[in-house]
Design an enzyme around this catalytic site. Structure first.
Site, PDB file in Angstrom:
ATOM      1  N   CYS A   2       0.819  -1.212   0.000  1.00 32.10           N
ATOM      2  CA  CYS A   2       0.000   0.000   0.000  1.00 32.10           C
ATOM      3  C   CYS A   2       0.854   1.263   0.000  1.00 32.10           C
ATOM      4  CB  CYS A   2      -0.872   0.027   1.250  1.00 32.10           C
ATOM      5  SG  CYS A   2      -1.870  -1.425   1.474  1.00 32.10           S
ATOM      6  N   ARG A  27       5.172   0.076  -6.132  1.00 32.52           N
ATOM      7  CA  ARG A  27       5.174  -0.751  -4.928  1.00 32.52           C
ATOM      8  C   ARG A  27       4.201  -1.921  -5.032  1.00 32.52           C
ATOM      9  NH1 ARG A  27       7.339   2.269  -0.507  1.00 32.52           N
ATOM     10  NH2 ARG A  27       6.164   0.977   0.915  1.00 32.52           N
ATOM     11  N   TRP A  74      -3.102  -2.661  -1.440  1.00 38.16           N
ATOM     12  CA  TRP A  74      -2.679  -4.035  -1.759  1.00 38.16           C
ATOM     13  C   TRP A  74      -3.454  -4.905  -0.792  1.00 38.16           C
ATOM     14  CZ3 TRP A  74       0.809  -7.937   0.316  1.00 38.16           C
ATOM     15  CH2 TRP A  74       1.359  -8.785  -0.650  1.00 38.16           C
ATOM     16  N   ASN A 100      -1.887   2.017   5.829  1.00 34.84           N
ATOM     17  CA  ASN A 100      -1.000   0.901   5.465  1.00 34.84           C
ATOM     18  C   ASN A 100      -0.778   0.079   6.724  1.00 34.84           C
ATOM     19  OD1 ASN A 100      -0.762   2.173   3.034  1.00 34.84           O
ATOM     20  ND2 ASN A 100       1.388   2.758   3.285  1.00 34.84           N
ATOM     21  N   GLY A 101      -0.710  -1.237   6.581  1.00 35.51           N
ATOM     22  CA  GLY A 101      -0.466  -2.077   7.762  1.00 35.51           C
ATOM     23  C   GLY A 101      -1.665  -2.966   8.037  1.00 35.51           C
ATOM     24  N   GLU A 483      19.686 -16.632  -6.542  1.00 39.96           N
ATOM     25  CA  GLU A 483      19.190 -15.317  -6.942  1.00 39.96           C
ATOM     26  C   GLU A 483      18.702 -15.347  -8.392  1.00 39.96           C
ATOM     27  OE1 GLU A 483      18.151 -12.712  -5.764  1.00 39.96           O
ATOM     28  OE2 GLU A 483      18.358 -11.180  -7.312  1.00 39.96           O
ATOM     29  N   LYS A 487      14.893 -14.396  -9.503  1.00 40.94           N
ATOM     30  CA  LYS A 487      14.566 -13.318 -10.446  1.00 40.94           C
ATOM     31  C   LYS A 487      13.660 -13.855 -11.548  1.00 40.94           C
ATOM     32  CE  LYS A 487      15.479 -10.583  -8.869  1.00 40.94           C
ATOM     33  NZ  LYS A 487      15.999  -9.853  -7.737  1.00 40.94           N
ATOM     34  N   GLU A 490      10.104 -14.529 -10.164  1.00 43.14           N
ATOM     35  CA  GLU A 490       9.370 -13.309  -9.804  1.00 43.14           C
ATOM     36  C   GLU A 490       8.759 -12.606 -10.991  1.00 43.14           C
ATOM     37  OE1 GLU A 490      11.071 -10.546  -6.438  1.00 43.14           O
ATOM     38  OE2 GLU A 490      12.664 -11.209  -7.762  1.00 43.14           O
ATOM     39  N   HIS A 506      21.871 -36.237  -5.962  1.00 41.59           N
ATOM     40  CA  HIS A 506      21.210 -36.743  -4.746  1.00 41.59           C
ATOM     41  C   HIS A 506      19.693 -36.564  -4.820  1.00 41.59           C
ATOM     42  CE1 HIS A 506      25.054 -37.479  -2.894  1.00 41.59           C
ATOM     43  NE2 HIS A 506      25.441 -36.249  -3.191  1.00 41.59           N
ATOM     44  N   LYS A 603       6.847  -3.964  -3.652  1.00 43.40           N
ATOM     45  CA  LYS A 603       8.246  -3.549  -3.570  1.00 43.40           C
ATOM     46  C   LYS A 603       8.789  -3.650  -2.157  1.00 43.40           C
ATOM     47  CE  LYS A 603      12.186  -2.078  -4.973  1.00 43.40           C
ATOM     48  NZ  LYS A 603      13.043  -3.131  -5.548  1.00 43.40           N
TER      49      LYS A 603
HETATM   50  C1  F6R Z   1      13.469  -9.726  -5.023  1.00 42.78           C
HETATM   51  C2  F6R Z   1      12.918  -8.784  -4.123  1.00 42.78           C
HETATM   52  C3  F6R Z   1      12.525  -9.237  -2.747  1.00 42.78           C
HETATM   53  C4  F6R Z   1      13.215  -8.328  -1.762  1.00 42.78           C
HETATM   54  C5  F6R Z   1      12.765  -8.636  -0.334  1.00 42.78           C
HETATM   55  C6  F6R Z   1      13.491  -7.771   0.694  1.00 42.78           C
HETATM   56  O1  F6R Z   1      13.745  -9.195  -6.270  1.00 42.78           O
HETATM   57  O2  F6R Z   1      12.818  -7.655  -4.466  1.00 42.78           O
HETATM   58  O3  F6R Z   1      12.839 -10.580  -2.517  1.00 42.78           O
HETATM   59  O4  F6R Z   1      14.594  -8.498  -1.911  1.00 42.78           O
HETATM   60  O5  F6R Z   1      11.381  -8.439  -0.212  1.00 42.78           O
HETATM   61  O6  F6R Z   1      13.301  -6.414   0.434  1.00 42.78           O
HETATM   62  P1  F6R Z   1      14.223  -5.321   1.108  1.00 42.78           P
HETATM   63  O7  F6R Z   1      15.592  -5.486   0.525  1.00 42.78           O
HETATM   64  O8  F6R Z   1      13.602  -4.009   0.756  1.00 42.78           O
HETATM   65  O9  F6R Z   1      14.227  -5.600   2.581  1.00 42.78           O
END
Ligand code: F6R
Length: 608
Positions: A2, A27, A74, A100-101, A483, A487, A490, A506, A603
């Site tokens: 949000c 976000r 959201w 938010n929250g 990672e 990516k 996601e 294994h 985000k």
């Molecule tokens: C992956 C991604 C998420 C963030 C995670 C932590 O591309 O963006 O996995 O890395 O939510 O976010 P921060 O770094 O803002 O604590």
């Protein structure tokens, strides 16, 4: 997640609110709304399921007022719908709230308010706040007092902005676990959950602390605690550039941010390398050499990609400083009653600095007397403020939901920390010089990888329609594989699984088939032969292989290869990761995904 915006001043609030909400779109959200207190009295509200553009189309020309609040939602309580979108109002439509929250005792409060006559029009927890504040906003009571009294009955997390039709000369905001930042303008004031909504209008900001409220008027603000004690907050200056919030000619923010990495890496390194002593200087650690020597272990905490960057960081610290180091998801750590040791250094990693699980992990360590450093991108964020010291990334704002440049800068920050630690311990000056030189070479080497973007796009198109992808790497390569898989999942929604290459036989080797290609990290290091053997095992099962390597393996071992420039072995993972960012990006484009706002993701995850 949000987003909140608010404006009070001589101008019409609506254009700012709509623009601010558009700036917060990155976000992630499912609905949006605005409310303004009109000069003719009363509050006007418009809210829609869908995009900010849909909201803008629904707002009539007469929708004007000098005081206003807006929100992107959201969904947590209740489906995405017009009715569940914020702002929410009480039945007399005197109060409007954006939030938010999560209000944890919303069901109990809703039952009590319903018994007192409130009629609920949404399924949200937020609507409880509107009725509760209205119930306290009796004759002669200042809005701030009504909000304070209402919040006293609430259990949960919140960042809120509140409008009162009878006191349109103010907005009241409050923070508990969900960020609120005030923006100071010329005879006008702004508020938002994220500075990106404000930077076009002002660079002077005040971050509220948890448990703080503020009454914001056009000519200034007053902050106070939950128990009505006045607090004194000094504004700070935001140094992020406005053009960071535009795609700058790129098709997506993600592609722009991937391409910004040579510059963001330079900024993370800037002023921190010391060639004379072959070490790194990190001004914000607040730990001298003697204190650092007493550290016996390092525990790194972060979520998602921040956790994977922490895994690369742990590897760097162990290799360069020979201090045992380990990375753990902050979201798990906080719930397992962790043992906190006096000689362990805890490091919290977060791009946003607002991830609730990471913040809670930091608070858990501190509550038990541990020492926590932050590796954080957002200056002044909650995690940065909660930590005892740390390293700012200076990567610039990261708008796309998937983390790329902040990930890379986090690994750079760990390389600097590991170098600093190492040179305090047993890392030789020659090895220190080797790492300093390699760090300085990285921006140009990243440029070399980025120049292959078109070729990688071709490969991505070829692999994107696979039923899934396996990512494998050994030791230093394993966090890269994790990672890379993260990516791809996601942003392209292609299932991807990461495994240590050594573990393939294994279990997961059973999955290998022409339909499940493997992305293999094959650095030219002491494990090269082992990795080539693994490729042979995959090819023997008719698996397709895309190698990311320093030297192309024989054609019989890999169907395709992306070549990456060689750094020092400790820093190779950082460069091996860059083509995987491009692979995920181009796969997402080939599959026509919403690259910058992938479904179901936000985000910064400011809720549990
Ligand atoms: C992956 C991604 C998420 C963030 C995670 C932590 O591309 O963006 O996995 O890395 O939510 O976010 P921060 O770094 O803002 O604590």
């Amino acid at each position: 997640m949000c987003g909140i915006v608010a404006y009070i001043g001589p101008k019409d609030a609506t254009p700012f609110l709509l623009e601010g909400l558009a700036r917060l779109e990155y976000r992630g959200y499912d609905s949006a709304g605005v409310a303004v207190a009109g000069r003719t009295g009363g509050i006007k509200v418009r809210k829609v399921k869908g995009r900010v553009a849909d909201l803008a189309a629904a707002v009539p020309a007469r929708f004007k007022g000098g005081t206003g609040i807006g929100h992107t939602r959201w969904a947590t309580h209740g489906v995405p719908s017009d009715a569940n979108a914020h702002p929410h109002q009480d039945n007399a439509e005197r109060i409007a709230v954006v939030h938010n929250g999560i209000i944890e005792n919303a069901d109990e409060l809703r039952a009590r308010l319903t018994a007192e006559g409130a009629v609920f029009r949404s399924e949200t927890d937020t609507e409880v706040l509107a009725h509760l504040i209205a119930a306290h906003a009796t004759e002669g009571v200042e809005l701030e007092e009504a909000v304070r009294a209402a919040l006293g009955k609430v259990v949960g997390t919140y960042g809120i902005a509140v409008l009162d039709a009878e006191q349109p000369d103010r907005i009241v905001v409050a923070r508990n676990g969900s960020p609120i930042v005030l923006g100071i303008g010329e005879k006008e004031m702004f508020a938002a959950s994220d500075v990106s909504a404000l930077v076009r209008y002002t660079r002077q900001v005040v971050h509220l602390e948890d448990g703080e409220l503020a009454t914001v008027r056009a000519d200034g603000f007053r902050t106070s605690t939950e128990d009505a004690r006045t607090t004194h907050r000094q504004p700070s200056t935001v140094d992020w550039e406005i053009d960071s919030y535009d795609t700058g000619g790129y098709e997506h923010f993600l592609l722009k941010e991937i391409h910004e990495q040579p510059g963001s890496v330079e900024r993370t390194l800037s002023g921190r390398l010391d060639e004379r002593f072959a070490t790194a200087h990190l001004g914000g650690l607040n730990l001298d050499a003697r204190e650092l020597r007493e550290i016996r272990r390092v525990k790194i905490l972060g979520c998602g990609s921040a956790y994977y960057a922490g895994e690369m960081g742990a590897q760097l610290i162990e290799e360069l400083a020979r201090i045992p180091a380990h990375s753990e998801p902050a979201s798990e750590f906080r719930y397992r009653n962790p043992v906190i040791e006096a000689d362990t250094l805890y490091i919290a990693v977060s791009q946003s600095g607002e991830t609730y699980d990471t913040l809670a992990a930091v608070q858990e360590v501190k509550r038990k007397g541990g020492r926590v450093l932050g590796v954080v991108n957002t200056v002044g964020s909650a995690i940065a403020r909660e930590c005892d010291g740390g390293i700012y990334l200076h990567a610039g704002p990261e708008i796309s939901v998937a983390s790329t440049k902040a990930f890379t800068s986090t690994v750079i920050a760990f390389a600097l920390l590991a170098l600093h630690f190492g040179r305090i311990h047993d890392l030789s000056p020659a090895d220190g010089r080797r790492i300093v030189a390699a760090l300085k070479a990285l921006p140009d080497q990243i440029r070399e990888v980025l120049a292959q973007s078109d070729a990688i796009a071709g490969l991505a198109a070829e692999y994107a329609d696979s039923e899934g992808m396996m990512f494998i790497g050994r030791v230093r390569g394993y966090p890269v594989a994790r990672e890379g898989a993260q990516k791809l999942k996601e942003i392209s929604y292609v299932h991807a699984e990461a495994y240590p290459a050594s573990e393939l036989k294994h279990g997961p080797l059973a999955l290998i088939s022409p339909e499940l290609p493997t992305v293999a990290l094959v650095p030219d290091d002491e494990l090269l032969d082992k990795n080539l053997t693994t490729l042979g095992e995959i090819k023997a099962r008719s698996g397709r292989v895309l190698a990311v390597a320093h030297r192309a393996p024989e054609a019989k071992l890999a169907d395709h290869c992306i070549l990456v420039p060689k750094s020092e072995p400790e820093l190779d993972p950082l460069l091996l990761n860059i083509p995987l960012q491009l692979l995920a990006y181009h796969a997402a484009v080939a599959l026509k995904r919403d690259v910058d706002k992938p479904r179901n993701l936000a985000k910064s995850v400011t809720v549990e």
